[in-house]
Design an enzyme around this catalytic site. Sequence first.
Site, PDB file in Angstrom:
ATOM      1  N   CYS A   2       0.920   9.720   6.504  1.00 39.31           N
ATOM      2  CA  CYS A   2       0.482  11.057   7.172  1.00 39.31           C
ATOM      3  C   CYS A   2       0.151  12.502   6.524  1.00 39.31           C
ATOM      4  CB  CYS A   2       0.994  12.081   8.955  1.00 39.31           C
ATOM      5  SG  CYS A   2       1.681  10.617   9.647  1.00 39.31           S
ATOM      6  N   ARG A  27      -2.463   9.475   2.705  1.00 42.93           N
ATOM      7  CA  ARG A  27      -1.112   9.348   3.217  1.00 42.93           C
ATOM      8  C   ARG A  27      -1.593   8.405   4.132  1.00 42.93           C
ATOM      9  NH1 ARG A  27       1.761  12.910   0.778  1.00 42.93           N
ATOM     10  NH2 ARG A  27       3.338  12.670   2.434  1.00 42.93           N
ATOM     11  N   TRP A  80      -0.951   8.132   9.360  1.00 45.02           N
ATOM     12  CA  TRP A  80      -0.472   6.184   9.768  1.00 45.02           C
ATOM     13  C   TRP A  80       0.759   6.488  10.586  1.00 45.02           C
ATOM     14  CZ3 TRP A  80       3.734   3.884   8.815  1.00 45.02           C
ATOM     15  CH2 TRP A  80       3.545   2.779   8.656  1.00 45.02           C
ATOM     16  N   ASN A 106       4.137  14.858   9.868  1.00 46.69           N
ATOM     17  CA  ASN A 106       4.274  13.705   9.508  1.00 46.69           C
ATOM     18  C   ASN A 106       5.946  13.677   9.678  1.00 46.69           C
ATOM     19  OD1 ASN A 106       4.798  11.188   7.672  1.00 46.69           O
ATOM     20  ND2 ASN A 106       5.118  13.652   5.755  1.00 46.69           N
ATOM     21  N   GLY A 107       6.298  12.773   9.807  1.00 48.80           N
ATOM     22  CA  GLY A 107       7.899  11.897   9.830  1.00 48.80           C
ATOM     23  C   GLY A 107       7.957  11.451  11.222  1.00 48.80           C
ATOM     24  N   GLU A 487       4.682  -7.726 -10.550  1.00 48.30           N
ATOM     25  CA  GLU A 487       3.643  -6.359 -10.086  1.00 48.30           C
ATOM     26  C   GLU A 487       2.464  -6.904  -9.927  1.00 48.30           C
ATOM     27  OE1 GLU A 487       3.896  -3.400  -8.942  1.00 48.30           O
ATOM     28  OE2 GLU A 487       1.554  -3.003  -9.849  1.00 48.30           O
ATOM     29  N   LYS A 491      -0.526  -6.542  -7.225  1.00 42.29           N
ATOM     30  CA  LYS A 491      -1.033  -5.137  -7.400  1.00 42.29           C
ATOM     31  C   LYS A 491      -2.728  -6.369  -6.323  1.00 42.29           C
ATOM     32  CE  LYS A 491      -0.427  -2.073  -7.242  1.00 42.29           C
ATOM     33  NZ  LYS A 491       0.958  -1.277  -7.512  1.00 42.29           N
ATOM     34  N   GLU A 494      -1.946  -6.428  -2.588  1.00 43.07           N
ATOM     35  CA  GLU A 494      -1.876  -5.582  -1.950  1.00 43.07           C
ATOM     36  C   GLU A 494      -3.929  -4.785  -1.823  1.00 43.07           C
ATOM     37  OE1 GLU A 494       0.964  -1.486  -3.261  1.00 43.07           O
ATOM     38  OE2 GLU A 494      -0.371  -3.313  -4.902  1.00 43.07           O
ATOM     39  N   HIS A 510      11.934 -24.825  -8.507  1.00 47.94           N
ATOM     40  CA  HIS A 510      13.396 -24.400  -8.016  1.00 47.94           C
ATOM     41  C   HIS A 510      12.989 -24.267  -6.567  1.00 47.94           C
ATOM     42  CE1 HIS A 510      16.700 -25.104 -10.749  1.00 47.94           C
ATOM     43  NE2 HIS A 510      16.056 -24.653 -11.380  1.00 47.94           N
ATOM     44  N   LYS A 609       0.353   5.540   0.684  1.00 44.99           N
ATOM     45  CA  LYS A 609       0.924   6.179  -0.760  1.00 44.99           C
ATOM     46  C   LYS A 609       1.871   6.880  -0.539  1.00 44.99           C
ATOM     47  CE  LYS A 609      -0.478   6.685  -5.287  1.00 44.99           C
ATOM     48  NZ  LYS A 609      -0.358   6.237  -5.492  1.00 44.99           N
TER      49      LYS A 609
HETATM   50  C1  G6P Z   1       3.651   2.948  -1.383  1.00 48.05           C
HETATM   51  C2  G6P Z   1       2.736   2.724  -2.554  1.00 48.05           C
HETATM   52  C3  G6P Z   1       3.218   1.844  -3.673  1.00 48.05           C
HETATM   53  C4  G6P Z   1       4.337   2.396  -3.862  1.00 48.05           C
HETATM   54  C5  G6P Z   1       5.424   2.491  -3.586  1.00 48.05           C
HETATM   55  C6  G6P Z   1       6.454   3.601  -3.978  1.00 48.05           C
HETATM   56  O1  G6P Z   1       4.866   1.984  -1.235  1.00 48.05           O
HETATM   57  O2  G6P Z   1       2.058   2.014  -1.688  1.00 48.05           O
HETATM   58  O3  G6P Z   1       1.954   2.088  -4.911  1.00 48.05           O
HETATM   59  O4  G6P Z   1       4.392   1.880  -4.874  1.00 48.05           O
HETATM   60  O5  G6P Z   1       4.819   3.436  -1.935  1.00 48.05           O
HETATM   61  O6  G6P Z   1       6.229   5.440  -3.950  1.00 48.05           O
HETATM   62  P1  G6P Z   1       6.928   6.075  -4.782  1.00 48.05           P
HETATM   63  O7  G6P Z   1       5.973   7.333  -5.020  1.00 48.05           O
HETATM   64  O8  G6P Z   1       8.101   6.089  -4.552  1.00 48.05           O
HETATM   65  O9  G6P Z   1       6.450   5.202  -6.429  1.00 48.05           O
END
Ligand code: G6P
Length: 614
Positions: A2, A27, A80, A106-107, A487, A491, A494, A510, A609
């Site tokens: 949020c 957020r 969120w 937020n929280g 990664e 990506k 996501e 395996h 994010k």
């Molecule tokens: C969320 C985001 C990711 C990010 C992760 C860790 O899941 O969607 O893109 O890698 O948080 O975030 P940070 O700010 O700790 O790197």
Amino acid sequence: MCGIIGYLGDREATPILMESLKRLEYRGYDSAGVAVLELPKNGDPTRTSVTKSEAKVDTLIEKLESNMPSGRLGIGHTRWATHGKPTYINAHPHTDCHGKIFVVHNGIIENFAELKAELEAAGHEFPSETDTEVVPHLIEANYKGDFLAAVRAALKRIKGAYALAMFSSDDPELLVGARLNAPLVVGLGEKEYYIASDITAIIPYTKRVLVLGEGEVAAVTPLGAEVSTLDGVTIKPKIVHVDWDVTQAQKGGFAHFMLKEIHETPEAIANAMRGRLSDEGLISFREFDVPNEQLRNLNEVVLLGMGTSLHAAMIGEYVLEDWVGLPARAADASEFRYRRPTFGDKALSVVITQSGETADTLVALHQAKARGALSVAVTNVIASSAARDSDGAIYLHAGPEIGVASTKTFNSHLVSLYLLAMQLASANGRISLERRRELVQALRVLPEQVRAILARDKEIVKLAHKYSKYRNFMYAGRGLGYPVALEGALKLKEISYVHAEGTSGGELKHGPIALLDDQFPVVAVCTASSTKDKMVSNVHEIVARNAPVLALVSEGDRSLDGVATDVFEMPAVEEASLAILNTVMLQLFAYHVAVKLGQDVDQPRNLAKSVTVE
Ligand code: G6P
């Protein structure tokens, strides 16, 4: 998660709240709302106008544009959802029984059920399903004519995490912010003040920011901001100057923030090195200034992170072992926090977090600290919780990252970890001057090499379009190529919602190989490394199962010609550089697949994010 924003000043609040909410949308974006204390007309009593939307911020903005509340004090929220679906009723701001106190949050309030039962028994009514709603009611229950005192009394009862912006229509010149285990900043402008979840929201208005500490309350009036504890003890505020500029937080001609941010990688990684790297490969970090003697004494490194940052941690693990010869391990912070810690005060814990606010990563950091470990945060956000709670900080200086899926900051993390590894290796004498010079040379040309990959965007678009018809993907690699494969897969899933998983080349046989057929392509990271030949053998095994293969190989390597379906040549450079170059290619590949599929690249569904809840 949020995003929250508050404004008090001599301008109209609503347009500022609207613009700030757009900036905070990364957020969370499932519903939004604002409350503005309207200027009284003709001696009428003050009135608060509340506008909410059960969809993204844009729909809230449409509503506000057709009926714009006029006032100088207001709060806003983009949500969120954690407790209760994203409905109109559950959207913030929330209010008390008399519609006087307004709160955005937020929280997560962990003891909300208990507080709600208690308040309901005393006659309070709760239309929403949110945890947040207990806050205005609890303040109301504690109100004896002093809003700030009521806020403090209420917050003392709350367990969990909160960043709050609040006001009462009885106090038209008071905006209150408070935080515990969730980020909150106060922007200090000319005759105006802001409360925001983070700096990104307010950089167009001010670069002077007061960073609120844990358990602190900010009382903002036209005279300034005062910070105190929940017990009312005044605290000297910590004010920082932010050097980001507004254009850095706008799309600048790119179709999406994600694309813009991938294109900012050369500058971002150059910034991560700036002023830290001598020609001889000696490293100095201004905010992590530890004597060599202490570094020499370290017997272990634990790298903590989540999501993309965890993959960066995994690359850090390989590099630290290889260059420094120290036991190193990357750990999923959310698991680490519940495990029995085995390390002690000779360990270094490196917390990797772009935002510096990821809840799981912060708790893991606190545990590492409690064991006496030296700690350093590798983060993009100055004065973020991770930076403040660690012994030192390595700032990425990558500029704001708005796209929800991290891109440029992953590569900035890698550069920072390479520098850290060089520093530790120099301190314990494990690296020769010649090798250090080689690495310096490799790092200095890296921004240019990334530019050369970015310039091949058209080739990548072609590949992405060709592969966008598949619904499943496997990504495979070995050594540094393994976290890169993880990664790459992260990506893609996501932002495109296409199923993708990553595996090590060795693990493929395996289990994962059972999935492969002509509808299940594999992206194979086969660039130069000590295990490249093993990856080539893996590709043969994959091809024997009819799976299409997109292979990343080093320039001039012909071993997969006629074997892989598609071969994308990378420059023949250092393995550490290749981890970055390969990642940039895979980021662009994922981006173009997602765009082709028509997905909301910057704000993928169900994600946020900054994950400030467990
Ligand atoms: C969320 C985001 C990711 C990010 C992760 C860790 O899941 O969607 O893109 O890698 O948080 O975030 P940070 O700010 O700790 O790197």
